[in-house]
Design a protein around this motif. Structure first.
Motif, PDB file in Angstrom:
ATOM      1  N   LEU A 167       0.823  -1.214   0.000  1.00 55.29           N
ATOM      2  CA  LEU A 167       0.000   0.000   0.000  1.00 55.29           C
ATOM      3  C   LEU A 167       0.860   1.269   0.000  1.00 55.29           C
ATOM      4  O   LEU A 167       0.339   2.364  -0.204  1.00 55.29           O
ATOM      5  N   GLY A 168       2.139   1.121   0.255  1.00 57.29           N
ATOM      6  CA  GLY A 168       3.000   2.281   0.413  1.00 57.29           C
ATOM      7  C   GLY A 168       2.818   2.908   1.787  1.00 57.29           C
ATOM      8  O   GLY A 168       3.033   4.113   1.958  1.00 57.29           O
ATOM      9  N   ALA A 169       2.416   2.096   2.774  1.00 56.05           N
ATOM     10  CA  ALA A 169       2.121   2.601   4.102  1.00 56.05           C
ATOM     11  C   ALA A 169       2.985   1.953   5.184  1.00 56.05           C
ATOM     12  O   ALA A 169       2.652   2.023   6.358  1.00 56.05           O
ATOM     13  N   SER A 170       4.093   1.337   4.781  1.00 54.31           N
ATOM     14  CA  SER A 170       4.890   0.614   5.779  1.00 54.31           C
ATOM     15  C   SER A 170       5.476   1.541   6.827  1.00 54.31           C
ATOM     16  O   SER A 170       5.541   1.177   8.009  1.00 54.31           O
ATOM     17  N   ASP A 171       5.888   2.740   6.431  1.00 54.81           N
ATOM     18  CA  ASP A 171       6.465   3.688   7.413  1.00 54.81           C
ATOM     19  C   ASP A 171       5.435   4.098   8.443  1.00 54.81           C
ATOM     20  O   ASP A 171       5.735   4.124   9.641  1.00 54.81           O
ATOM     21  N   VAL A 172       4.209   4.428   7.996  1.00 58.19           N
ATOM     22  CA  VAL A 172       3.194   4.879   8.960  1.00 58.19           C
ATOM     23  C   VAL A 172       2.726   3.728   9.848  1.00 58.19           C
ATOM     24  O   VAL A 172       2.426   3.937  11.023  1.00 58.19           O
ATOM     25  N   LEU A 173       2.698   2.507   9.316  1.00 57.91           N
ATOM     26  CA  LEU A 173       2.303   1.371  10.142  1.00 57.91           C
ATOM     27  C   LEU A 173       3.367   1.090  11.198  1.00 57.91           C
ATOM     28  O   LEU A 173       3.052   0.839  12.363  1.00 57.91           O
ATOM     29  N   GLU A 174       4.626   1.183  10.824  1.00 53.30           N
ATOM     30  CA  GLU A 174       5.704   0.928  11.778  1.00 53.30           C
ATOM     31  C   GLU A 174       5.740   1.961  12.894  1.00 53.30           C
ATOM     32  O   GLU A 174       6.182   1.646  13.994  1.00 53.30           O
ATOM     33  N   THR A 175       5.244   3.169  12.641  1.00 54.37           N
ATOM     34  CA  THR A 175       5.249   4.174  13.702  1.00 54.37           C
ATOM     35  C   THR A 175       4.252   3.838  14.813  1.00 54.37           C
ATOM     36  O   THR A 175       4.446   4.273  15.952  1.00 54.37           O
ATOM     37  N   VAL A 176       3.224   3.064  14.507  1.00 55.68           N
ATOM     38  CA  VAL A 176       2.251   2.692  15.537  1.00 55.68           C
ATOM     39  C   VAL A 176       2.475   1.295  16.088  1.00 55.68           C
ATOM     40  O   VAL A 176       1.831   0.881  17.024  1.00 55.68           O
ATOM     41  N   ARG A 177       3.376   0.541  15.474  1.00 53.32           N
ATOM     42  CA  ARG A 177       3.630  -0.828  15.916  1.00 53.32           C
ATOM     43  C   ARG A 177       4.366  -0.882  17.204  1.00 53.32           C
ATOM     44  O   ARG A 177       5.060  -0.379  17.814  1.00 53.32           O
TER      45      ARG A 177
END
Length: 177
Positions: A167-177
């Protein structure tokens, strides 16, 4: 251990937020939570994983009914969060099918506390009703870059990262992980 996150599509890309599912008891509750995170009724994905066992994706597009995919229904059925996703409709059964009626009960005297041979025990009705393997809409992410085949072969261990990457959202997902 569980992880749950919301990915909301905006005109600037994806925004992620981690979410607590403690107050979520039904699919309707989860859908409402996703809609609250939506910007202009755009797509919101709820990503849920139980460490190395299963993952689920719930997609909410505006006021449309949620679309659901669960990687392993049997594993999810043993989870309180998985049970939220495993609706009767998703499992292809009529509401209440998992409740045994009097005709299907085995009243052989063991219900009074007599031990039953473990070898003779039959699986519970609910165990038979939940398939091992994926259930739901495997085309849920087709238009977002993860086709049906790719989704089905994802391993529960890194599925959410793979989806976010597509999705091109790996950076934003990792910030909440």
């Amino acid at each position: 251990m569980y992880f749950a996150a919301l990915l909301a599509r905006t005109e600037d890309g994806w925004e992620a937020s981690d979410t607590e599912l403690d107050d979520v008891e039904t699919l309707s509750d989860l859908t409402d939570l996703a809609r609250e995170a939506s910007v202009d009724e755009d797509t919101v994905l709820v990503l849920i994983e139980q460490e190395d066992a299963w993952f689920g994706v719930v997609r909410v597009d505006g006021e449309d009914d949620p679309r659901i995919y669960v990687s392993d229904a049997a594993a999810a059925a043993r989870s309180s969060y998985g049970e939220i996703l495993l609706t009767d409709e998703l499992l292809g059964r009529e509401p209440g099918d998992d409740v045994a009626d009097l005709d299907s009960l085995d009243l052989d005297g063991t219900e009074d506390g007599e031990p039953e041979d473990a070898d003779d025990a039959e699986p519970a009705v609910a165990d038979l009703a939940v398939p091992h393997g994926p259930v739901g809409d495997s085309a849920i992410l087709d238009d977002l870059g993860v086709d049906e085949k790719e989704l089905r072969i994802l391993d529960a261990e890194d599925a959410l990262s793979s989806i976010a990457d597509a999705l091109g959202a790996s950076d934003v997902l990792e910030t909440v992980r």
